[in-house]
Design an enzyme around this catalytic site. Structure first.
Site, PDB file in Angstrom:
ATOM      1  N   GLU A   1       0.806  -1.228   0.000  1.00 25.64           N
ATOM      2  CA  GLU A   1       0.000   0.000   0.000  1.00 25.64           C
ATOM      3  C   GLU A   1       0.838   1.277   0.000  1.00 25.64           C
ATOM      4  O   GLU A   1       0.659   2.164   0.836  1.00 25.64           O
ATOM      5  CB  GLU A   1      -0.984  -0.024   1.177  1.00 25.64           C
ATOM      6  CG  GLU A   1      -1.870  -1.254   1.134  1.00 25.64           C
ATOM      7  CD  GLU A   1      -2.903  -1.348   2.258  1.00 25.64           C
ATOM      8  OE1 GLU A   1      -2.837  -0.560   3.205  1.00 25.64           O
ATOM      9  OE2 GLU A   1      -3.796  -2.216   2.154  1.00 25.64           O
TER      10      GLU A   1
ATOM     11  N   ASN B   1       2.257  -4.747  -3.303  1.00 25.27           N
ATOM     12  CA  ASN B   1       0.874  -5.191  -3.141  1.00 25.27           C
ATOM     13  C   ASN B   1       0.001  -3.988  -2.779  1.00 25.27           C
ATOM     14  O   ASN B   1       0.405  -3.153  -1.964  1.00 25.27           O
ATOM     15  CB  ASN B   1       0.857  -6.224  -1.990  1.00 25.27           C
ATOM     16  CG  ASN B   1      -0.420  -6.988  -1.829  1.00 25.27           C
ATOM     17  OD1 ASN B   1      -0.896  -7.608  -2.774  1.00 25.27           O
ATOM     18  ND2 ASN B   1      -0.979  -6.983  -0.623  1.00 25.27           N
TER      19      ASN B   1
ATOM     20  N   HIS C   1      -9.941  -6.098  -2.869  1.00 27.78           N
ATOM     21  CA  HIS C   1     -11.012  -5.953  -1.878  1.00 27.78           C
ATOM     22  C   HIS C   1     -12.136  -5.188  -2.569  1.00 27.78           C
ATOM     23  O   HIS C   1     -12.135  -3.950  -2.606  1.00 27.78           O
ATOM     24  CB  HIS C   1     -10.516  -5.184  -0.650  1.00 27.78           C
ATOM     25  CG  HIS C   1      -9.536  -5.960   0.168  1.00 27.78           C
ATOM     26  ND1 HIS C   1      -9.884  -7.117   0.844  1.00 27.78           N
ATOM     27  CD2 HIS C   1      -8.221  -5.762   0.413  1.00 27.78           C
ATOM     28  CE1 HIS C   1      -8.814  -7.585   1.484  1.00 27.78           C
ATOM     29  NE2 HIS C   1      -7.801  -6.790   1.229  1.00 27.78           N
TER      30      HIS C   1
ATOM     31  N   GLU D   1      -5.872 -10.725  -2.157  1.00 28.25           N
ATOM     32  CA  GLU D   1      -6.710 -10.584  -0.950  1.00 28.25           C
ATOM     33  C   GLU D   1      -8.183 -10.483  -1.325  1.00 28.25           C
ATOM     34  O   GLU D   1      -8.933  -9.685  -0.746  1.00 28.25           O
ATOM     35  CB  GLU D   1      -6.295  -9.339  -0.147  1.00 28.25           C
ATOM     36  CG  GLU D   1      -4.833  -9.314   0.235  1.00 28.25           C
ATOM     37  CD  GLU D   1      -4.435  -8.157   1.146  1.00 28.25           C
ATOM     38  OE1 GLU D   1      -5.325  -7.468   1.691  1.00 28.25           O
ATOM     39  OE2 GLU D   1      -3.220  -7.941   1.319  1.00 28.25           O
TER      40      GLU D   1
ATOM     41  N   ASP E   1     -11.930 -10.262  -1.745  1.00 31.39           N
ATOM     42  CA  ASP E   1     -13.244 -10.434  -1.129  1.00 31.39           C
ATOM     43  C   ASP E   1     -14.196  -9.466  -1.812  1.00 31.39           C
ATOM     44  O   ASP E   1     -13.757  -8.500  -2.451  1.00 31.39           O
ATOM     45  CB  ASP E   1     -13.252 -10.310   0.403  1.00 31.39           C
ATOM     46  CG  ASP E   1     -12.565  -9.094   0.986  1.00 31.39           C
ATOM     47  OD1 ASP E   1     -12.437  -8.075   0.275  1.00 31.39           O
ATOM     48  OD2 ASP E   1     -12.176  -9.150   2.173  1.00 31.39           O
TER      49      ASP E   1
HETATM   50  C1  XIL Z   1      -6.338  -7.052   7.837  1.00 31.42           C
HETATM   51  C2  XIL Z   1      -6.571  -8.282   8.678  1.00 31.42           C
HETATM   52  O1  XIL Z   1      -7.339  -9.219   7.952  1.00 31.42           O
HETATM   53  C3  XIL Z   1      -7.280  -7.902   9.961  1.00 31.42           C
HETATM   54  O2  XIL Z   1      -7.403  -9.026  10.820  1.00 31.42           O
HETATM   55  C4  XIL Z   1      -6.524  -6.793  10.676  1.00 31.42           C
HETATM   56  O3  XIL Z   1      -7.241  -6.370  11.797  1.00 31.42           O
HETATM   57  C5  XIL Z   1      -6.305  -5.621   9.739  1.00 31.42           C
HETATM   58  O4  XIL Z   1      -5.643  -6.064   8.567  1.00 31.42           O
HETATM   59  N1  XIL Z   1      -5.026  -5.046   3.323  1.00 31.42           N
HETATM   60  C6  XIL Z   1      -3.981  -5.816   3.763  1.00 31.42           C
HETATM   61  C7  XIL Z   1      -4.181  -6.750   4.891  1.00 31.42           C
HETATM   62  O5  XIL Z   1      -2.914  -5.811   3.139  1.00 31.42           O
HETATM   63  O6  XIL Z   1      -3.023  -6.887   5.667  1.00 31.42           O
HETATM   64  C8  XIL Z   1      -5.348  -6.348   5.766  1.00 31.42           C
HETATM   65  O7  XIL Z   1      -5.569  -7.390   6.710  1.00 31.42           O
HETATM   66  C9  XIL Z   1      -6.567  -6.078   4.921  1.00 31.42           C
HETATM   67  C10 XIL Z   1      -6.302  -4.961   3.963  1.00 31.42           C
END
Ligand code: XIL
Length: 347
Positions: A161, A202, A238, A267, A269
């Site tokens: 990020e 990422n 996401h 990641e 979802d």
């Molecule tokens: C999230 C975890 O899933 C949670 O349990 C934690 O509280 C916060 O982080 N982007 C990322 C991940 O790169 O590391 C994050 O994971 C979600 C967003």
């Protein structure tokens, strides 16, 4: 033993559509179907899930995690706050648990993450650092953690990020103190500590083309030209139904491939405003199908990871109030339409 074998054989025959007679009707086991990982493997891809240490005592949960996926990612266990809670004091408990679990299930590990602005320990954020002090702290953290996991992980999300939505560098501790060169430094230090790990940048909201994704494109091109060891770009994905589907995803993945980079959906979802309805779950299913198909369509998109697999352990409700139902299995660990859609995409 004999009986067990006979049962297993019957299950295989039923799967293959070969069994006839009473055994076929009274199959002692549910008909076997290939797992998501098994389906992905036929395309030379992996199919993964994030997981997190507190969930690992849930045996119904770990059964699916161990069976359906061939790659896992620690959701938190390898982050800075967990691995170096005090300066120079390293704790591998959480990360090792995930690596050991992966080994026992013959899975690989996408390790996550080394350099990020979030989930940092207090000792790091509560004081001022000079550039040379912070550089030493960063180098030591990366070197120590990557060495610890050398040979045990497939890849590292080295920097997470790094950009704002408009494509400017995110104003983080790292950027503010070290300037943009921290990214190349981090990649070089990580490569030295584990020359075989695939090294990624990422981020989220880079699935569609746009200023943020363009920033990664330019940076990746510059890093490659400078001989910096960058292997791939991770698209977190996401997604949220209310913001629309990123229709340029496939083309976007392809342009990074053309730079000689791997890409991965890291990641995934697909959240929605609650309550979930049949319509929203059907829409969500098409999104899961389409992101997976986009990855399969691009040669160097190496795999897909969902950010945990069940709504029971999704991070969404805690972070986006009123939203959720983002994963392919529901809170009771029952497959949702999205799960069938993933299977379709991989078939
Ligand atoms: C999230 C975890 O899933 C949670 O349990 C934690 O509280 C916060 O982080 N982007 C990322 C991940 O790169 O590391 C994050 O994971 C979600 C967003």
């Amino acid at each position: 033993m004999r009986l067990r074998l006979a049962g297993a054989l019957a299950a295989v025959l039923v799967t293959a559509g070969l069994a006839t007679g009473p055994a076929a009707q009274a199959a002692p086991h549910p008909v076997r179907q290939p797992t998501l990982a098994g389906l992905a493997e036929r395309h030379g891809r992996y199919f993964g899930s994030a997981t997190d240490n507190p969930e690992l005592s849930d045996s119904a949960y770990t059964r699916v995690l161990g069976g359906e996926f061939d790659m896992i990612t620690p959701g938190n266990g390898m982050k800075w706050y967990a691995t170096e809670p005090q300066q120079g004091v390293f704790d591998w408990t959480a990360g090792d648990q995930i690596v050991d679990l992966a080994r026992s299930n013959r899975q690989r590990v996408r390790a996550h993450t080394l350099v990020w602005h979030s989930q940092l320990p207090d000792w790091l954020t509560s004081r001022q650092w000079t550039a040379s002090e912070l550089r030493a702290v960063l180098k030591k953290h990366i070197t120590t953690e990557v060495r610890h996991y050398r040979g045990k992980v497939y890849s590292w999300d080295v920097v997470n990020e790094a950009f704002n939505e408009d494509g400017s560098y995110r104003d983080t501790l790292w950027y503010r103190t070290l300037g943009p060169g921290y990214i190349a430094d981090a990649l070089r230090w990580a490569h030295r500590a584990d020359p075989h790990a695939r090294l990624y940048l990422n981020d989220y909201n880079i699935e569609a083309t746009g200023p943020k994704s363009d920033a990664y494109y330019r940076l990746a091109k510059d890093l490659k030209a400078a001989g910096v060891p960058l292997d791939g770009i991770g698209f977190q994905a996401h997604l949220a139904l209310q913001y629309g589907y990123p229709t340029t995803l496939e083309d976007n993945l392809r342009r990074f491939s053309r730079l000689g980079l791997d890409t991965a959906l890291t990641e995934v979802d697909v959240r929605m405003q609650l309550p979930a309805t049949a319509e929203k779950l059907a829409e969500q299913a098409t999104w899961y199908r389409d992101v997976t198909a986009a990855c399969l369509a691009v040669r160097r998109c190496v795999g897909v990871t969902i950010w945990d697999y069940t709504d029971k352990y999704s991070w969404i409700p805690a972070v986006f109030p009123g939203e959720g139902a983002a994963l392919p299995w529901d809170e009771e660990l029952r497959p949702k339409p999205a799960y069938q859609a993933l299977r379709e995409a991989l078939r």
